[in-house]
Design an enzyme around this catalytic site. Structure first.
Site, short mmCIF file in Angstrom:
data_model
loop_
_atom_site.label_atom_id
_atom_site.label_comp_id
_atom_site.label_asym_id
_atom_site.label_seq_id
_atom_site.Cartn_x
_atom_site.Cartn_y
_atom_site.Cartn_z
N HIS A 222 23.45 -8.15 34.90
CA HIS A 222 24.06 -8.54 36.17
C HIS A 222 24.35 -10.03 36.21
O HIS A 222 24.55 -10.60 37.28
CB HIS A 222 23.15 -8.12 37.33
N LYS B 108 12.11 -39.10 21.24
CA LYS B 108 10.74 -39.53 21.57
C LYS B 108 10.63 -41.05 21.48
O LYS B 108 10.07 -41.71 22.36
CB LYS B 108 9.74 -38.93 20.57
N GLY C 223 4.06 -26.23 13.95
CA GLY C 223 3.81 -26.02 15.38
C GLY C 223 4.41 -24.71 15.88
O GLY C 223 3.76 -23.93 16.58
N ARG C 224 5.65 -24.45 15.50
CA ARG C 224 6.34 -23.24 16.01
C ARG C 224 5.88 -21.98 15.30
O ARG C 224 6.37 -20.89 15.60
CB ARG C 224 7.85 -23.43 15.93
N GLU D 73 14.58 -24.95 16.12
CA GLU D 73 13.90 -26.12 15.55
C GLU D 73 13.79 -25.95 14.03
O GLU D 73 13.74 -26.93 13.29
CB GLU D 73 12.51 -26.31 16.18
N GLU E 34 3.69 -36.03 26.17
CA GLU E 34 3.64 -35.12 27.33
C GLU E 34 2.24 -34.53 27.47
O GLU E 34 1.66 -34.49 28.56
CB GLU E 34 4.64 -33.96 27.17
N LYS F 39 -1.14 -30.11 17.98
CA LYS F 39 -1.38 -30.23 16.54
C LYS F 39 -1.69 -31.68 16.17
O LYS F 39 -2.65 -31.97 15.48
CB LYS F 39 -0.15 -29.72 15.78
O1 F6P Z 1 9.17 -30.72 19.54
C1 F6P Z 1 8.60 -31.39 18.47
C2 F6P Z 1 7.22 -30.92 18.20
O2 F6P Z 1 6.72 -31.70 17.16
C3 F6P Z 1 7.14 -29.43 17.86
O3 F6P Z 1 7.45 -29.15 16.56
C4 F6P Z 1 5.73 -29.13 18.24
O4 F6P Z 1 5.52 -27.75 18.37
C5 F6P Z 1 5.63 -29.89 19.54
O5 F6P Z 1 6.37 -31.08 19.32
C6 F6P Z 1 4.23 -30.20 19.99
O6 F6P Z 1 3.54 -30.94 19.04
P1 F6P Z 1 1.97 -31.08 19.09
O7 F6P Z 1 1.38 -29.72 18.93
O8 F6P Z 1 1.62 -31.99 17.96
O9 F6P Z 1 1.59 -31.67 20.42
#
Ligand code: F6P
Length: 550
Positions: free
Chosen positions: A390, A514, A273-274, A359, A217, A211
């Site tokens: 199990h 972060k 995002g979620r 979240e 990452e 987003k």
């Molecule tokens: O975990 C934090 C967060 O901002 C989430 O809300 C989001 O889904 C994720 O990181 C990834 O963010 P992006 O889509 O901006 O890479």
């Protein structure tokens, strides 16, 4: 009092009435309430779309449910719901509208943000996604060397990974089996390594899903993926255009990364995002199942949206599920909530819900900026049910904790299974029904004795029961049913956040980690001093460097 003059949640009469009711009610014995009301097994059920919801095995009476609905009314859950659907900026800490429901609105709907109808833009992107998905699926879109795309690798994390990864797994039976989708999220290089090690770069398409397009990452993995591709294809930068597309709200960053914005599929800041896998973030899924199936999934979402928006409180399923969670968390002391699908295809469903729920509602500060004095979101956990039986079901049956659980199952196995494998389905579902029965009604000491069990073992073999569950049953796991299930949980989470008076749509709690990671990294690589580093972390960093021979 709240800053805006409202009485705080735990002081309103509807809350104290529930606390009093809980005292007076004492322990609800499910054997007794079922004996007293032979119709309970059918009366305490609801239907929404293709979903049959049985909530009879809950530790509630009609009075409990009435009082819970009064709490919803007093906290104006439906008022906030309407504000969300109207596009008001209910995400106050980020000053944003919350409009994932617009992602599945019909073409002719009008939903305005700042006076602009967002629906045409949603459909423009869906159409662009569909055209692209069709080109990849038909082989018309090729890699740089002219080879057909065989593998799609979605690089993203959190909401840019969990949703499409979950749905791809859930809808495997609907996917084009000649195409494979893999998901890379972890900044641990092993994730990308394992995803790429047996792939032909010439046949691989990367979807960079972020987003913000600033998530470390994702940007790191995307950069490594580009290097891998260019190394294999002779270093020609032109190759990137055929092998990389982006899903983002941030065109500038996408261009900075080197992806042509013509190959960017857009979404908007009013999609959390979620809550985003039915936006452009679902492109990998759309390529896998095709645009028609994707639209069927959106129809499923929309069906539950409409139900949530219009059904009266008595039959409003997301409201009911949200209220039951409030009952257990705030009045019976439950700390967690298990989601237990009896479908192999839903193996990632609970992991997806963890982000959606935790979240969203893992907050200790209310909308008024003050610390709340009541429990908010539960720990959500679970894996497919039979495997759990199990592993950890022992604790649910005979442990000391109250763990409300959702059981999700289907009447039909997926069509493509062989007849032999389809025959296993009744055994799977026998377990499904048996578990909620055992959890609810247990086994009395007398029943154990009647089996000839020696007296000293009777307590060990006794099941107290009264472990509450919701059963969600549908005929088949289709794209539409998946959309219905996800929307159901989205709105359940909404209901709870509204009652707890928290902003369910921000996520400031993930920011600190972060920022600190960026600060610590130079200490690991260069041994640079980190100002203000605590003694424990200092020693850990030193040991890490020593172990790495630095
Ligand atoms: O975990 C934090 C967060 O901002 C989430 O809300 C989001 O889904 C994720 O990181 C990834 O963010 P992006 O889509 O901006 O890479």
């Amino acid at each position: 009092m709240n800053a805006d003059g409202r009485t705080r949640l735990d002081q309103i009469p509807e809350w104290t009435a529930l606390a009093k009711h809980r005292e007076e009610l004492g322990d609800v014995r499910l054997r007794e309430v079922f004996a007293a009301d032979p119709d309970r097994g059918t009366a305490y059920t609801l239907r929404v779309g293709d979903l049959y919801i049985d909530y009879s095995k809950h530790l509630v009476t009609d009075e409990t449910l009435r009082l819970l609905r009064e709490l919803a009314s007093a906290t104006d859950v439906f008022g906030l719901r309407d504000a969300m659907f109207r596009g008001e900026r209910i995400n106050t800490t980020e000053d944003r509208a919350v409009l994932h429901t617009a992602l599945r609105a019909p073409r002719d709907a009008v939903i305005e943000v700042d006076g602009e109808n967002v629906v045409p833009g949603v459909h423009e992107v869906l159409d662009k996604m569909a055209a692209f998905a069709d080109r990849v699926r038909s082989g018309e879109w090729t890699g740089h060397t002219g080879k057909r795309i065989r593998t799609v690798v979605n690089v993203g994390i959190g909401g840019s990974d969990l949703g499409p990864a979950m749905a791809y797994e859930a809808l495997r039976a609907y996917t084009d089996r000649d195409l494979t989708v893999r998901f890379v999220s972890n900044v641990d290089g092993a994730d990308l390594h394992e995803a790429l090690r047996d792939l032909d770069p010439a046949e691989t398409l990367f979807i960079i899903a972020s987003k913000t397009f600033t998530t470390i990452e994702t940007v790191t993995n995307a950069t490594s993926a580009r290097t891998w591709l260019l190394n294999a294809l002779g270093g020609e930068e032109a190759a990137v255009a055929q092998h990389f597309v982006a899903l983002s709200t941030n065109a500038e960053k996408v261009a900075d990364f080197g992806i042509d914005t013509a190959n960017m599929f857009e979404f908007w800041d009013w999609v959390g995002g979620r809550y985003s896998y039915d936006s452009a973030i679902g492109l990998s899924l759309m390529i896998a199942i095709g645009p028609d199936r994707f639209r069927e999934m959106l129809d499923g979402f929309r069906l539950v949206d409409e139900h949530f928006r219009t059904a009266p409180a008595e039959s409003n399923v997301p409201l009911l599920l949200g209220l039951l969670g409030v009952w257990y968390g705030n009045f019976l002391g439950a700390q967690s909530h298990a989601v237990l699908p009896y479908s192999h295809y839903l193996s990632k469903f609970t992991a997806y819900l963890q982000q959606l729920d935790m979240e969203s509602n893992g907050k200790y500060v209310g909308r008024d900026g003050r610390e709340v004095r009541w429990q908010t979101g539960p720990v959500v956990w679970g894996t497919p049910g039979t495997n759990g039986q199990h592993a950890y079901y022992q604790l649910i049956h005979q442990g000391t904790k109250l763990i409300p659980a959702d059981f999700i199952g289907f009447a039909e196995p997926v069509a493509e299974l062989s007849e032999d494998l389809k025959a296993q389905h009744d055994l799977l579902m026998a377990n499904f029904f048996a578990q909620t029965q055992a959890l609810a009604f247990g086994k009395t000491p007398d029943e154990v004795r009647a089996e000839g069990v020696p007296e000293e073992l009777v307590p060990h073999k006794t099941f107290k029961g009264d472990h509450p569950t919701t059963t969600i049953l549908a005929r088949e796991l289709t794209p539409s049913v998946l959309g219905q299930l996800v929307a159901l949980y989205e709105h359940k989470v909404f209901v709870q956040g509204a009652i707890w008076d928290i902003d369910s749509f921000d996520q400031w709690g993930v920011e600190l980690g972060k920022v600190l990671a960026r600060r610590v990294e130079p200490a690991l690589t260069e041994g640079a001093g980190v100002p203000g580093l605590d003694a424990s972390t200092q020693a850990l960093v030193a040991t890490y460097r020593e172990l790495r021979g630095r």
